[in-house]
Design a protein around this motif. Sequence first.
Motif, mmCIF file in Angstrom:
data_model
loop_
_atom_site.group_PDB
_atom_site.id
_atom_site.type_symbol
_atom_site.label_atom_id
_atom_site.label_comp_id
_atom_site.label_asym_id
_atom_site.label_seq_id
_atom_site.Cartn_x
_atom_site.Cartn_y
_atom_site.Cartn_z
ATOM 1 N N ALA A 1 -13.534 43.481 46.842
ATOM 2 C CA ALA A 1 -12.824 43.790 48.078
ATOM 3 C C ALA A 1 -11.560 42.951 48.243
ATOM 4 C CB ALA A 1 -13.751 43.569 49.269
ATOM 5 N N SER A 2 -11.536 41.767 47.642
ATOM 6 C CA SER A 2 -10.389 40.868 47.812
ATOM 7 C C SER A 2 -9.257 41.149 46.832
ATOM 8 C CB SER A 2 -10.842 39.416 47.640
ATOM 9 O OG SER A 2 -11.142 39.123 46.283
ATOM 10 N N LEU A 3 -9.536 41.933 45.799
ATOM 11 C CA LEU A 3 -8.542 42.155 44.750
ATOM 12 C C LEU A 3 -7.696 43.393 45.035
ATOM 13 C CD1 LEU A 3 -10.723 41.551 41.552
ATOM 14 C CD2 LEU A 3 -9.226 39.914 42.719
ATOM 15 N N PRO A 4 -6.414 43.336 44.729
ATOM 16 C CA PRO A 4 -5.603 44.555 44.802
ATOM 17 C C PRO A 4 -5.996 45.514 43.690
ATOM 18 C CG PRO A 4 -4.337 42.760 43.815
ATOM 19 C CD PRO A 4 -5.628 42.162 44.292
ATOM 20 N N GLY A 5 -5.944 46.806 43.960
ATOM 21 C CA GLY A 5 -6.268 47.799 42.940
ATOM 22 C C GLY A 5 -7.716 48.248 42.978
ATOM 23 N N GLU A 6 -8.068 49.087 41.999
ATOM 24 C CA GLU A 6 -9.420 49.628 41.909
ATOM 25 C C GLU A 6 -10.150 49.014 40.712
ATOM 26 O OE1 GLU A 6 -9.437 53.856 41.858
ATOM 27 O OE2 GLU A 6 -8.367 54.049 43.772
ATOM 28 N N HIS A 7 -11.390 48.588 40.963
ATOM 29 C CA HIS A 7 -12.139 47.880 39.937
ATOM 30 C C HIS A 7 -13.601 48.315 39.955
ATOM 31 C CE1 HIS A 7 -8.528 45.450 39.935
ATOM 32 N NE2 HIS A 7 -8.684 45.269 41.238
ATOM 33 N N HIS A 8 -14.291 48.053 38.849
ATOM 34 C CA HIS A 8 -15.702 48.420 38.713
ATOM 35 C C HIS A 8 -16.539 47.153 38.687
ATOM 36 C CE1 HIS A 8 -14.648 52.590 37.426
ATOM 37 N NE2 HIS A 8 -13.565 51.975 36.986
ATOM 38 N N ILE A 9 -17.708 47.193 39.324
ATOM 39 C CA ILE A 9 -18.606 46.045 39.283
ATOM 40 C C ILE A 9 -19.891 46.416 38.542
ATOM 41 C CG2 ILE A 9 -17.652 45.031 41.392
ATOM 42 C CD1 ILE A 9 -20.168 45.906 42.864
ATOM 43 N N TYR A 10 -20.407 45.438 37.804
ATOM 44 C CA TYR A 10 -21.635 45.621 37.025
ATOM 45 C C TYR A 10 -22.512 44.392 37.256
ATOM 46 C CZ TYR A 10 -18.628 49.028 34.743
ATOM 47 O OH TYR A 10 -17.752 50.067 34.501
ATOM 48 N N VAL A 11 -23.624 44.605 37.936
ATOM 49 C CA VAL A 11 -24.521 43.508 38.264
ATOM 50 C C VAL A 11 -25.589 43.402 37.171
ATOM 51 C CG1 VAL A 11 -26.077 42.542 39.995
ATOM 52 C CG2 VAL A 11 -24.108 43.930 40.713
ATOM 53 N N LEU A 12 -25.557 42.321 36.434
ATOM 54 C CA LEU A 12 -26.509 42.150 35.334
ATOM 55 C C LEU A 12 -26.502 40.704 34.868
ATOM 56 C CD1 LEU A 12 -24.692 41.942 32.436
ATOM 57 C CD2 LEU A 12 -24.260 44.310 33.056
ATOM 58 N N ASP A 13 -27.511 40.374 34.092
ATOM 59 C CA ASP A 13 -27.589 39.083 33.411
ATOM 60 C C ASP A 13 -27.087 39.314 31.987
ATOM 61 O OD1 ASP A 13 -28.420 36.801 31.937
ATOM 62 O OD2 ASP A 13 -30.088 36.459 33.313
ATOM 63 N N VAL A 14 -26.087 38.560 31.560
ATOM 64 C CA VAL A 14 -25.491 38.807 30.245
ATOM 65 C C VAL A 14 -26.468 38.562 29.100
ATOM 66 C CG1 VAL A 14 -23.098 38.414 30.947
ATOM 67 C CG2 VAL A 14 -24.506 36.474 30.211
ATOM 68 N N ARG A 15 -27.595 37.924 29.376
ATOM 69 C CA ARG A 15 -28.607 37.759 28.323
ATOM 70 C C ARG A 15 -29.342 39.068 28.045
ATOM 71 N NH1 ARG A 15 -31.670 32.621 30.793
ATOM 72 N NH2 ARG A 15 -31.281 33.867 32.659
ATOM 73 N N ASP A 16 -29.149 40.056 28.920
ATOM 74 C CA ASP A 16 -29.722 41.393 28.722
ATOM 75 C C ASP A 16 -28.707 42.230 27.951
ATOM 76 O OD1 ASP A 16 -30.679 44.007 28.884
ATOM 77 O OD2 ASP A 16 -31.368 43.794 30.957
ATOM 78 N N ARG A 17 -28.854 42.254 26.636
ATOM 79 C CA ARG A 17 -27.874 42.925 25.768
ATOM 80 C C ARG A 17 -27.759 44.403 26.075
ATOM 81 N NH1 ARG A 17 -28.746 44.729 20.117
ATOM 82 N NH2 ARG A 17 -26.709 44.918 19.047
ATOM 83 N N ASN A 18 -28.873 45.064 26.351
ATOM 84 C CA ASN A 18 -28.826 46.501 26.635
ATOM 85 C C ASN A 18 -28.043 46.786 27.915
ATOM 86 O OD1 ASN A 18 -30.351 47.155 24.361
ATOM 87 N ND2 ASN A 18 -32.293 47.040 25.464
ATOM 88 N N ALA A 19 -28.282 45.989 28.948
ATOM 89 C CA ALA A 19 -27.556 46.182 30.202
ATOM 90 C C ALA A 19 -26.069 45.914 30.019
ATOM 91 C CB ALA A 19 -28.133 45.273 31.282
ATOM 92 N N LEU A 20 -25.753 44.898 29.234
ATOM 93 C CA LEU A 20 -24.357 44.561 28.971
ATOM 94 C C LEU A 20 -23.652 45.684 28.212
ATOM 95 C CD1 LEU A 20 -22.214 42.382 29.302
ATOM 96 C CD2 LEU A 20 -23.142 41.242 27.281
#
Length: 252
Positions: free
Chosen positions: A43-62
Amino acid sequence: MKRVFITGASSGIGAALALFYAQQGASIGLVGRRHDALLALQASLPGEHHIYVLDVRDRNALHAAAADFLSHGPVDVVIASAGISAGTLTEEPDDYRVFEAIVATNLNATVATFEPFIAPMKSQGKGRLVGIASVAAVRGLPGAGAYSASKAAVRAYCESLRVELSLSGIKVVTIAPGFIKTPMTAQNPYKMPFLMPVDRFAAQAGHAIEKGVSYRVIPWQMGWVAKLLRIVPDGLYDYFAVRRKRKPRLGE
């Protein structure tokens, strides 16, 4: 418009890099564990962006997040910024799990972050893969065996990858922060020379990434410190290092 994928975007260096690139007009894939923090950042950034909520230790989710971001268009820069730090002592059996978590987050997740983007970047003949090492990788620090080892491994891994991809048009950039003012360094109980505001760090890192440098220590003063540490004899280094406060273990 550039498209940038950043892990560890919830706070610290990752969030600062996201702001830097958003201000340049980039569209960003924001990866982190904390949904509320990512929403606030988005919400604070200019422009349009995508968010991905995950733990980077989860390779499949990443990899799933990477595939989704790639489905919206080519990606120019991938920054594996997710990292954790805590003191570890080998004599403490409970610290083995902490050691594993640090290596999995700082090193293994860097590999998993880069994996899905290499083939698409090869096809487009360009791109930047950015690993975040640390000045702590230069010499082993007391109580920081896991962190120092993981960051030294990131540097060596990125160097190997840089050579592997040297004819592909993909630049592999290693950024080694010194002491940067973030929530992670706020926990350090010792003096931190040349402590740098995180926004200044992000700007300097962004310019280094754009140039495609192979390795850059930020701030530059810590680069000279790192060079000196490499040539200091072990006996002299040990004499001073043993007198330095060690990084506290979890719960200390």
